[in-house]
Design a protein around this motif. Structure first.
Motif, short mmCIF file in Angstrom:
data_model
loop_
_atom_site.label_atom_id
_atom_site.label_comp_id
_atom_site.label_asym_id
_atom_site.label_seq_id
_atom_site.Cartn_x
_atom_site.Cartn_y
_atom_site.Cartn_z
N SER A 147 -1.44 2.79 -13.47
CA SER A 147 -2.62 2.79 -12.63
C SER A 147 -2.58 1.64 -11.64
O SER A 147 -1.59 0.93 -11.51
N ALA A 148 -3.72 1.46 -10.96
CA ALA A 148 -3.81 0.43 -9.94
C ALA A 148 -3.63 -0.96 -10.54
O ALA A 148 -3.09 -1.86 -9.88
N SER A 149 -4.06 -1.14 -11.80
CA SER A 149 -3.92 -2.48 -12.35
C SER A 149 -2.45 -2.81 -12.64
O SER A 149 -2.02 -3.94 -12.48
N ASP A 150 -1.66 -1.79 -13.02
CA ASP A 150 -0.22 -2.02 -13.18
C ASP A 150 0.40 -2.38 -11.84
O ASP A 150 1.28 -3.24 -11.76
N TRP A 151 -0.08 -1.69 -10.82
CA TRP A 151 0.43 -1.95 -9.47
C TRP A 151 0.10 -3.38 -9.05
O TRP A 151 0.94 -4.09 -8.51
N LEU A 152 -1.13 -3.81 -9.38
CA LEU A 152 -1.53 -5.18 -9.03
C LEU A 152 -0.66 -6.20 -9.78
O LEU A 152 -0.21 -7.19 -9.21
N THR A 153 -0.43 -5.91 -11.06
CA THR A 153 0.44 -6.79 -11.85
C THR A 153 1.81 -6.92 -11.20
O THR A 153 2.33 -8.03 -11.01
N LEU B 33 0.82 -1.22 0.00
CA LEU B 33 0.00 0.00 0.00
C LEU B 33 0.85 1.26 0.00
O LEU B 33 0.40 2.31 -0.47
N ILE B 34 2.08 1.16 0.53
CA ILE B 34 2.97 2.33 0.43
C ILE B 34 3.32 2.57 -1.04
O ILE B 34 3.43 3.70 -1.51
N ALA B 35 3.48 1.46 -1.79
CA ALA B 35 3.91 1.59 -3.19
C ALA B 35 2.79 2.13 -4.07
O ALA B 35 3.06 2.81 -5.07
N LEU B 36 1.52 1.85 -3.71
CA LEU B 36 0.41 2.23 -4.59
C LEU B 36 0.37 3.73 -4.91
O LEU B 36 0.38 4.11 -6.09
N PRO B 37 0.36 4.60 -3.89
CA PRO B 37 0.35 6.05 -4.23
C PRO B 37 1.59 6.46 -5.00
O PRO B 37 1.52 7.37 -5.84
N LEU B 38 2.73 5.80 -4.74
CA LEU B 38 3.95 6.15 -5.47
C LEU B 38 3.78 5.89 -6.97
O LEU B 38 4.33 6.62 -7.79
N TYR B 39 3.02 4.85 -7.30
CA TYR B 39 2.79 4.56 -8.71
C TYR B 39 2.12 5.74 -9.39
O TYR B 39 2.50 6.13 -10.49
N TYR B 40 1.13 6.31 -8.70
CA TYR B 40 0.45 7.46 -9.30
C TYR B 40 1.36 8.67 -9.29
O TYR B 40 1.46 9.41 -10.27
N ALA B 41 2.07 8.87 -8.16
CA ALA B 41 2.90 10.06 -8.02
C ALA B 41 4.00 10.10 -9.08
O ALA B 41 4.34 11.16 -9.60
N MET B 42 4.57 8.94 -9.42
CA MET B 42 5.65 8.93 -10.39
C MET B 42 5.13 8.75 -11.81
O MET B 42 5.93 8.62 -12.75
N GLY B 43 3.82 8.71 -11.96
CA GLY B 43 3.25 8.58 -13.31
C GLY B 43 3.60 7.26 -13.96
O GLY B 43 3.86 7.18 -15.16
N MET B 44 3.64 6.20 -13.16
CA MET B 44 4.05 4.90 -13.68
C MET B 44 2.86 4.05 -14.10
O MET B 44 3.03 2.89 -14.47
#
Lengths: 364, 345
Positions: free
Chosen positions: B44-50, B31-42
């Motif tokens: 969405s949530a599905s990429d994070w899940l992958t 869950l710490i990584a999830l907002p970072l995904y959005y913040a760094m423009g990497m």
């Protein structure tokens, strides 16, 4: 006088004393034997202090650090990064004495901080974690250095220039002919003696440390941690201090290495192969002897050159036999060093120097 | 009448409370990584899940290797820095033993044949690696029982020698090692994509973990192993040969590391003699996080390292290797002996 210089820790074996004297004179006179020998000699000088500082950790303190080459690399990067032509990076000051000294200071401070950090996290918990954490951190730093192409030049490394006095383009005397070998008195010649003197001073300094009361406490901790703690010594602090000292000396060795090569790249100083070389040198030369560093480094670096040549010759003789020729391929010399290393750890845990000293005492 | 309380034979002993706090570290890191995904423009949530599921897959491979290392330490106080060589061997044996099954392995029609070929090759590799493990134990490890420093030196040397021997046998180039044909490519559900092969390693790793837990907690052998990890001398005093147990565990640990190596080789599509040493760096971090000798801790720690590496590889690639070190430092600050300390040494 000599006794005082060697901190009353004499070779204690006539054979050993003779070998050390030969190596000392050899290194002192190497520049007279041409450029190639000078390069090899400087590398031996630098590795002697690198290995001696590693012996301070492994032999005297009983902790195995796989990050020694990381500190070696930090020293080399410190001098190299600051000495490149200014303009591209804010930290580049261009070649000069000031930038060399500043580079050394920055590198030493950085190494001290990292060594303190690693010590705080590993030695406090469990001593054997030190080997694991140093391995992880040094691998991470090496990856960082390789990938940060903008800053460190990546795998290509950094070429830089040194002050004129140390540069090979500067000549201070006419070249002479000596035993059919042309000897040129260039800046590289001066640089060699800078390396030689720094190495000598640092070597005597390490000898001084291990024979000081501080060094005795380190050995007491190595031999019986529990008893040393019971007497009242803060075991963790002593180990941390030793690891910081080792790191600083390795950093200084790295600074000298980069200055001599006028180049720094990750493979030149930080590779895992070099870490293994240092480990082999200290164990084969003799742990907890300091003089073992001289013997181990000299022997291994000379052997590395000649063993590979020898293997090339032997391999061409057996090139028909598939497996045997693979075993004797010059690139496989690490295989043979590894086998030698294991045999030494099993049978001669105190290495060549230990063996010679035991013989001098009449112990078989 | 005696006043001492007698526990009836059929009455079970009071159970030790299961400590579940470390398990929640995994969702916390995720869950710490999830907002970072959005913040760094990497993405969405599905990429994070992958990335999360792929990281767990990698984590289970790390676990396969780490569990053996951990038990070997727990049982005989042996630090085997050469454990990584079994990973290297696993990858090379994967290449070697897949060759006879190549037609089955490449058959695009039948998943069953593909998997059969994969597991036949991996199983053969595990068997041979177990034998190599026994030899390694006899030559390299046994002479230095009881001395950590010598153990580290000799096993590191042993790894160098064995790694060089691999090069003599298989050559210095990386040999190709691909996942089975029907498991290449990704499973796509909506915007969520998942490599099929990683899913398989995830399932196999989970099954092996459950088998291991059952073996350790429900059989006499497991009981003896756990008891020896906690207090070897006591078990020896009861008349059991812990040394024999240790050799068995060493061989099984080598075999598991070999399976991990085969899978890892397929992840990176190749086998070379660098993958074992590279894996060891992860193993050390996992063991320090887990606590020496703990299998459950090793699973949690391996997944933590797996997902942390995976997120960091995308978010800040240059510093990826520092992420697992940072996780390790945080855990040590919280529990200096690791998540579940078992070995009392």
């Amino acid at each position: 006088m000599l006794n005082k210089l060697l901190s009353w820790d004499l070779p204690r074996s006539k054979v050993l004393a003779a070998i050390l004297l030969v190596i000392f004179l050899g290194l002192l006179l190497t520049p007279l034997a041409g450029d190639k020998a000078m390069g090899a000699g400087a590398k031996i000088c630098i590795f002697i202090i690198l290995v001696a500082s590693f012996d301070l950790l492994l032999g005297y303190t009983g902790i195995l650090s796989f990050a020694h080459t990381m500190f070696f690399g930090i020293g080399a990067y410190g001098v190299a990064m600051i000495s490149v032509e200014p303009g591209e990076h804010w930290w580049a000051l261009g070649p000069g004495w000031g930038s060399i000294f500043l580079g050394i200071i920055v590198a030493v401070v950085l190494s001290t901080l990292i060594a303190l950090f690693i010590s705080a996290f590993s030695l406090r918990v469990r001593t054997m974690y030190f080997a694991m954490i140093t391995l992880s951190v040094s691998a991470a730093v090496q990856t960082l250095a390789m990938r940060s192409t903008e800053i460190t030049g990546g795998e290509d490394g950094i070429n830089f220039t040194v002050p004129d006095l140390l540069s090979p383009l500067y000549t201070f005397a006419d070249s002479i002919e000596l035993f059919g070998q042309k000897v040129e008195f260039t800046g590289a010649f001066i640089m060699y003696y800078v390396v030689f003197i720094v190495a000598l001073v640092l070597f005597l300094f390490v000898l001084r440390i291990v024979n000081s009361p501080f060094g005795r406490v380190l050995q007491a901790i190595r031999d019986n941690e529990f008893r040393a703690a019971a007497i009242g010594y803060r075991v963790v602090l002593y180990r941390a201090a030793s690891s910081v000292l080792g790191a600083i000396i390795a950093t200084l060795a790295g600074c000298m290495y980069a200055l001599f090569l006028r180049y720094q790249g990750p493979e030149a100083t930080m590779g895992f192969g070099i870490m293994m070389d240092i480990l082999f040198m200290v164990v084969i030369g003799g742990m907890a002897t300091i003089y073992g560093a001289v013997i181990g480094a000299t022997l291994m670096l000379i052997a590395q050159n000649y063993l590979q040549d020898l293997m090339k010759i032997v391999q061409s003789d057996v090139s028909g036999i598939p497996f045997v020729s693979g075993l004797l391929h010059p690139d496989r010399w690490l295989l043979w060093m590894g086998i030698l290393f294991i045999i030494v750890v099993y049978n001669f845990p105190w290495g060549i120097v230990g063996k010679l000293r035991m013989r001098a005492l009449g112990i078989e | 009448m005696s006043t001492t309380q007698v526990i009836a034979a059929d009455e079970s002993l009071p159970k030790k409370k299961l400590d579940l706090i470390p398990v929640f570290l995994i969702p916390v890191v995720a869950l710490i990584a999830l907002p970072l995904y959005y913040a760094m423009g990497m993405g969405s949530a599905s990429d994070w899940l992958t990335a999360t599921i792929a990281g767990i897959g990698m984590g289970l491979i790390i676990f396969l290797v780490a569990s053996g290392f951990s038990l070997v330490f727990g049982l005989m106080d042996v630090l085997n820095f050469g454990h990584g060589i079994f990973v290297t061997l696993g990858a090379y044996f994967g290449v070697a033993f897949l060759a006879p099954f190549q037609t089955w392995y490449d058959d695009p029609e039948s998943i069953a044949l593909n998997l059969l070929a994969l597991f036949a090759a991996a199983g053969l590799g595990m068997l041979v690696t177990a034998v190599v493990g026994l030899i390694f134990e006899r030559i390299i490890v046994r002479p230095v029982y009881g001395n950590h420093l010598s153990q580290i030196l000799v096993t590191s040397g042993g790894m160098i020698v064995a790694g060089e021997l691999c090069v003599v046998f298989w050559g210095p180039e990386t040999l190709p090692l691909l996942p089975p044909t029907s498991l290449t490519g990704a499973l796509v559900i909506g915007t969520f994509a998942m490599e099929k092969f990683r899913l398989m390693t995830l399932i196999v790793g989970m099954i092996l973990f459950l088998v291991m837990v059952l073996l350790l907690n429900r059989t006499k052998l497991g009981l003896l192993i756990r008891a020896s990890v906690q207090d070897r001398e006591m078990v020896e005093a009861l008349g059991y040969k812990v040394k024999f147990l240790f050799i068995t565990v060493f061989a099984v640990g080598a075999a598991l590391a070999s399976l991990g190596g085969t899978f890892y080789g397929m992840f990176i599509n190749g086998a070379n003699n660098g993958i074992g040493p590279a894996m060891m760096i992860n193993i050390f971090i996992v063991i320090i996080i887990a606590g020496m000798g703990s299998v459950g801790g090793a699973l949690i720690a391996a997944i933590l390292v797996g997902i942390a590496n995976n997120y960091a590889g995308l978010l800040f690639p240059n510093f990826a290797a520092f992420t697992s070190i940072a996780v390790m430092c945080a855990v040590i600050l919280w529990r200096p002996q690791g998540l579940y300390p078992v070995a009392k040494r």
